[in-house]
Motif scaffolding. Sequence first.
Motif, PDB file in Angstrom:
ATOM      1  N   ALA A 150       0.831  -1.211   0.000  1.00  0.00           N
ATOM      2  CA  ALA A 150       0.000   0.000   0.000  1.00  0.00           C
ATOM      3  C   ALA A 150       0.866   1.262   0.000  1.00  0.00           C
ATOM      4  CB  ALA A 150      -0.934  -0.012   1.211  1.00  0.00           C
ATOM      5  N   LEU A 151       1.943   1.236   0.784  1.00  0.00           N
ATOM      6  CA  LEU A 151       2.822   2.423   0.840  1.00  0.00           C
ATOM      7  C   LEU A 151       3.380   2.756  -0.536  1.00  0.00           C
ATOM      8  CD1 LEU A 151       4.995   2.085   4.047  1.00  0.00           C
ATOM      9  CD2 LEU A 151       3.894   4.172   3.251  1.00  0.00           C
ATOM     10  N   HIS A 152       3.915   1.740  -1.193  1.00  0.00           N
ATOM     11  CA  HIS A 152       4.516   1.988  -2.503  1.00  0.00           C
ATOM     12  C   HIS A 152       3.460   2.467  -3.494  1.00  0.00           C
ATOM     13  CE1 HIS A 152       7.289   1.527  -5.877  1.00  0.00           C
ATOM     14  NE2 HIS A 152       6.213   1.119  -6.538  1.00  0.00           N
ATOM     15  N   LEU A 153       2.331   1.748  -3.533  1.00  0.00           N
ATOM     16  CA  LEU A 153       1.337   2.066  -4.563  1.00  0.00           C
ATOM     17  C   LEU A 153       0.700   3.432  -4.323  1.00  0.00           C
ATOM     18  CD1 LEU A 153      -0.217  -1.498  -4.938  1.00  0.00           C
ATOM     19  CD2 LEU A 153       1.266  -0.335  -6.572  1.00  0.00           C
ATOM     20  N   CYS A 276      -1.850   0.944 -13.568  1.00  0.00           N
ATOM     21  CA  CYS A 276      -1.673  -0.441 -13.110  1.00  0.00           C
ATOM     22  C   CYS A 276      -0.229  -0.540 -12.636  1.00  0.00           C
ATOM     23  CB  CYS A 276      -1.859  -1.430 -14.254  1.00  0.00           C
ATOM     24  SG  CYS A 276      -3.455  -1.285 -15.077  1.00  0.00           S
ATOM     25  N   ALA A 277      -0.031  -1.044 -11.440  1.00  0.00           N
ATOM     26  CA  ALA A 277       1.360  -1.047 -10.951  1.00  0.00           C
ATOM     27  C   ALA A 277       1.630  -2.235 -10.052  1.00  0.00           C
ATOM     28  CB  ALA A 277       1.637   0.248 -10.189  1.00  0.00           C
ATOM     29  N   LEU A 278       2.883  -2.690 -10.120  1.00  0.00           N
ATOM     30  CA  LEU A 278       3.361  -3.739  -9.205  1.00  0.00           C
ATOM     31  C   LEU A 278       4.283  -3.079  -8.188  1.00  0.00           C
ATOM     32  CD1 LEU A 278       4.242  -6.568 -11.754  1.00  0.00           C
ATOM     33  CD2 LEU A 278       2.268  -6.476 -10.214  1.00  0.00           C
ATOM     34  N   ALA A 279       4.105  -3.416  -6.931  1.00  0.00           N
ATOM     35  CA  ALA A 279       4.985  -2.868  -5.892  1.00  0.00           C
ATOM     36  C   ALA A 279       6.160  -3.820  -5.702  1.00  0.00           C
ATOM     37  CB  ALA A 279       4.208  -2.722  -4.587  1.00  0.00           C
ATOM     38  N   PRO A 280       7.375  -3.298  -5.550  1.00  0.00           N
ATOM     39  CA  PRO A 280       8.522  -4.191  -5.392  1.00  0.00           C
ATOM     40  C   PRO A 280       8.528  -4.947  -4.060  1.00  0.00           C
ATOM     41  CG  PRO A 280       9.204  -1.887  -5.207  1.00  0.00           C
ATOM     42  CD  PRO A 280       7.760  -1.883  -5.579  1.00  0.00           C
ATOM     43  N   GLY A 281       7.837  -4.396  -3.052  1.00  0.00           N
ATOM     44  CA  GLY A 281       7.797  -5.088  -1.753  1.00  0.00           C
ATOM     45  C   GLY A 281       9.154  -5.131  -1.086  1.00  0.00           C
ATOM     46  N   GLY A 282       9.822  -3.988  -1.022  1.00  0.00           N
ATOM     47  CA  GLY A 282      11.211  -3.964  -0.554  1.00  0.00           C
ATOM     48  C   GLY A 282      11.381  -3.483   0.878  1.00  0.00           C
ATOM     49  N   LEU A 283      12.642  -3.545   1.324  1.00  0.00           N
ATOM     50  CA  LEU A 283      12.998  -3.199   2.702  1.00  0.00           C
ATOM     51  C   LEU A 283      12.703  -1.731   3.028  1.00  0.00           C
ATOM     52  CD1 LEU A 283      14.308  -3.939   5.391  1.00  0.00           C
ATOM     53  CD2 LEU A 283      16.540  -3.518   4.358  1.00  0.00           C
ATOM     54  N   GLU A 284      12.959  -0.833   2.046  1.00  0.00           N
ATOM     55  CA  GLU A 284      12.710   0.597   2.296  1.00  0.00           C
ATOM     56  C   GLU A 284      11.266   0.822   2.733  1.00  0.00           C
ATOM     57  OE1 GLU A 284      14.722   3.267   2.321  1.00  0.00           O
ATOM     58  OE2 GLU A 284      16.272   1.711   2.242  1.00  0.00           O
ATOM     59  N   ASP A 285      10.335   0.135   2.045  1.00  0.00           N
ATOM     60  CA  ASP A 285       8.919   0.308   2.381  1.00  0.00           C
ATOM     61  C   ASP A 285       8.599  -0.288   3.756  1.00  0.00           C
ATOM     62  OD1 ASP A 285       8.122   1.739   0.077  1.00  0.00           O
ATOM     63  OD2 ASP A 285       8.197  -0.110  -1.085  1.00  0.00           O
ATOM     64  N   LEU A 286       9.277  -1.390   4.111  1.00  0.00           N
ATOM     65  CA  LEU A 286       9.045  -1.971   5.445  1.00  0.00           C
ATOM     66  C   LEU A 286       9.541  -0.998   6.533  1.00  0.00           C
ATOM     67  CD1 LEU A 286       8.009  -4.517   6.959  1.00  0.00           C
ATOM     68  CD2 LEU A 286      10.381  -5.256   7.082  1.00  0.00           C
ATOM     69  N   LEU A 287      10.670  -0.352   6.274  1.00  0.00           N
ATOM     70  CA  LEU A 287      11.198   0.607   7.261  1.00  0.00           C
ATOM     71  C   LEU A 287      10.264   1.816   7.380  1.00  0.00           C
ATOM     72  CD1 LEU A 287      14.998   0.327   6.332  1.00  0.00           C
ATOM     73  CD2 LEU A 287      13.882  -0.557   8.389  1.00  0.00           C
ATOM     74  N   SER A 288       9.686   2.259   6.233  1.00  0.00           N
ATOM     75  CA  SER A 288       8.710   3.364   6.294  1.00  0.00           C
ATOM     76  C   SER A 288       7.467   2.930   7.060  1.00  0.00           C
ATOM     77  CB  SER A 288       8.294   3.794   4.883  1.00  0.00           C
ATOM     78  OG  SER A 288       9.409   4.162   4.143  1.00  0.00           O
ATOM     79  N   ALA A 289       7.054   1.669   6.839  1.00  0.00           N
ATOM     80  CA  ALA A 289       5.877   1.160   7.560  1.00  0.00           C
ATOM     81  C   ALA A 289       6.144   1.138   9.061  1.00  0.00           C
ATOM     82  CB  ALA A 289       5.533  -0.248   7.065  1.00  0.00           C
ATOM     83  N   LYS A 290       7.354   0.736   9.435  1.00  0.00           N
ATOM     84  CA  LYS A 290       7.717   0.692  10.860  1.00  0.00           C
ATOM     85  C   LYS A 290       7.594   2.093  11.474  1.00  0.00           C
ATOM     86  CE  LYS A 290      11.702  -0.513  13.814  1.00  0.00           C
ATOM     87  NZ  LYS A 290      12.011   0.746  14.440  1.00  0.00           N
ATOM     88  N   GLU A 291       8.069   3.104  10.728  1.00  0.00           N
ATOM     89  CA  GLU A 291       7.977   4.485  11.247  1.00  0.00           C
ATOM     90  C   GLU A 291       6.519   4.889  11.452  1.00  0.00           C
ATOM     91  OE1 GLU A 291      10.043   7.471   8.946  1.00  0.00           O
ATOM     92  OE2 GLU A 291      11.895   6.299   9.039  1.00  0.00           O
TER      93      GLU A 291
END
Length: 337
Positions: A150-153, A276-291
């Motif tokens: 969701a963050l990426h998209l 239409c988009a695919l999210a890479p599902g990467g570490l940067e987004d997980l760190l943003s989610a944590k914040e």
Amino acid sequence: MKAILYKEYGPPDVLHLEDIAKPAPKENEVLVRIHASSVGYGDILARKFKDVSPSEFNMPFPLWFISKFYFGLNEPKVKILGSEISGMIEAAGKDVTRFKAGDPVFGYLGQSMGGYAEYICLPENAVLAAKPANMTYEEAAVIPMGAIMALHLLWEKGNIQPGHKVLINGASGGIGSAAVQIAKSYGAEVTGVCGTARLEFVKSLGADKVIDYTKQDFTRSGETYDLIFDVLGRSSFPDTKSSLKENGRCLYASFKSRQLLQMLSTSISGSKKVICALAPGGLEDLLSAKELIEAGKIKSIIDKSFPLEQTAQAHRYVEDGHKKGHIVISVVAEEHT
Ligand SMILES: NC(=O)c1ccc[n+]([C@@H]2O[C@H](COP(=O)([O-])OP(=O)(O)OC[C@H]3O[C@@H](n4cnc5c(N)ncnc54)[C@H](OP(=O)(O)O)[C@@H]3O)[C@@H](O)[C@H]2O)c1
């Protein structure tokens, strides 16, 4: 170690508990003692993938084809499901610098999965980060996939701005439940669309309005939006167009060739766009989610927690449409965590 395996595709009963060898980390790997995992869309799809036809698959045919080979044509190659985890680092290989034994972590395993087990080895550069300090292991285990997608998209593709009116079609799912909260954190006014049983869940995530798709077609409500985020791609652009404001976007997380062609044609002409988009599902987004989690902007609302040995029941509960919030697979009972 104990793990839930499946050796044939089929209904929830194909999931069964086995004792298998505990993995040992390589020099660049960590060994995670898994405390909790979740039941998500991908787990249920992968469990019965043999029977999922290209038309039932929410993505274009080439992706169905690739996934079919990845997961196995007639029997599963990925034997342990569970794409989200939380847990504690039990051991770290000698080359690992990001983690050490005793660190609480959470993460997204993607298609390689493996969360329905007591242990997993992951490379240091996996999509794994320190567990948010304000969440229990169970709360942290149900967030990673939805939040990073969701963050990426929303951020990269949705061009979401404070004050925007945003509609999320599929607001009660893994991606949608995170999208509701992330859109609110950006200062948007959010309408969530979901089924009857999950209306209260979506309201409690902070949606300003909710629409039950079994009773109302949002494209006929007369409301217009800056962004319509359709998680399963169930709406058709000709219908949603009248629900978009000038310069509005219809963002599909799931799409077929038809929406790809609409993306092409709306990129050439017209003020309302299909993305239409695919999210890479990467570490940067997980760190943003944590914040965002630690800032109190994303929370988990757990409906039910099933012990590892009852994973089949957990799948059945979700598939039968009973879930009213996030569903946890508890590997270490929470009072012991
Ligand atoms: N673009 C990407 O990078 C990306 C990444 C990962 C996944 N995906 C795609 O995302 C999808 C899975 O998303 P998810 O994990 O959020 O799924 P999920 O947890 O199963 O949630 C599905 C959501 O769709 C809703 N829904 C079901 N039928 C509907 C209908 N007829 N009209 C409107 N809403 C409906 C559900 O509502 P109720 O449950 O309340 O009925 C629920 O809110 C898959 O298609 C997958 O391929 C895309």
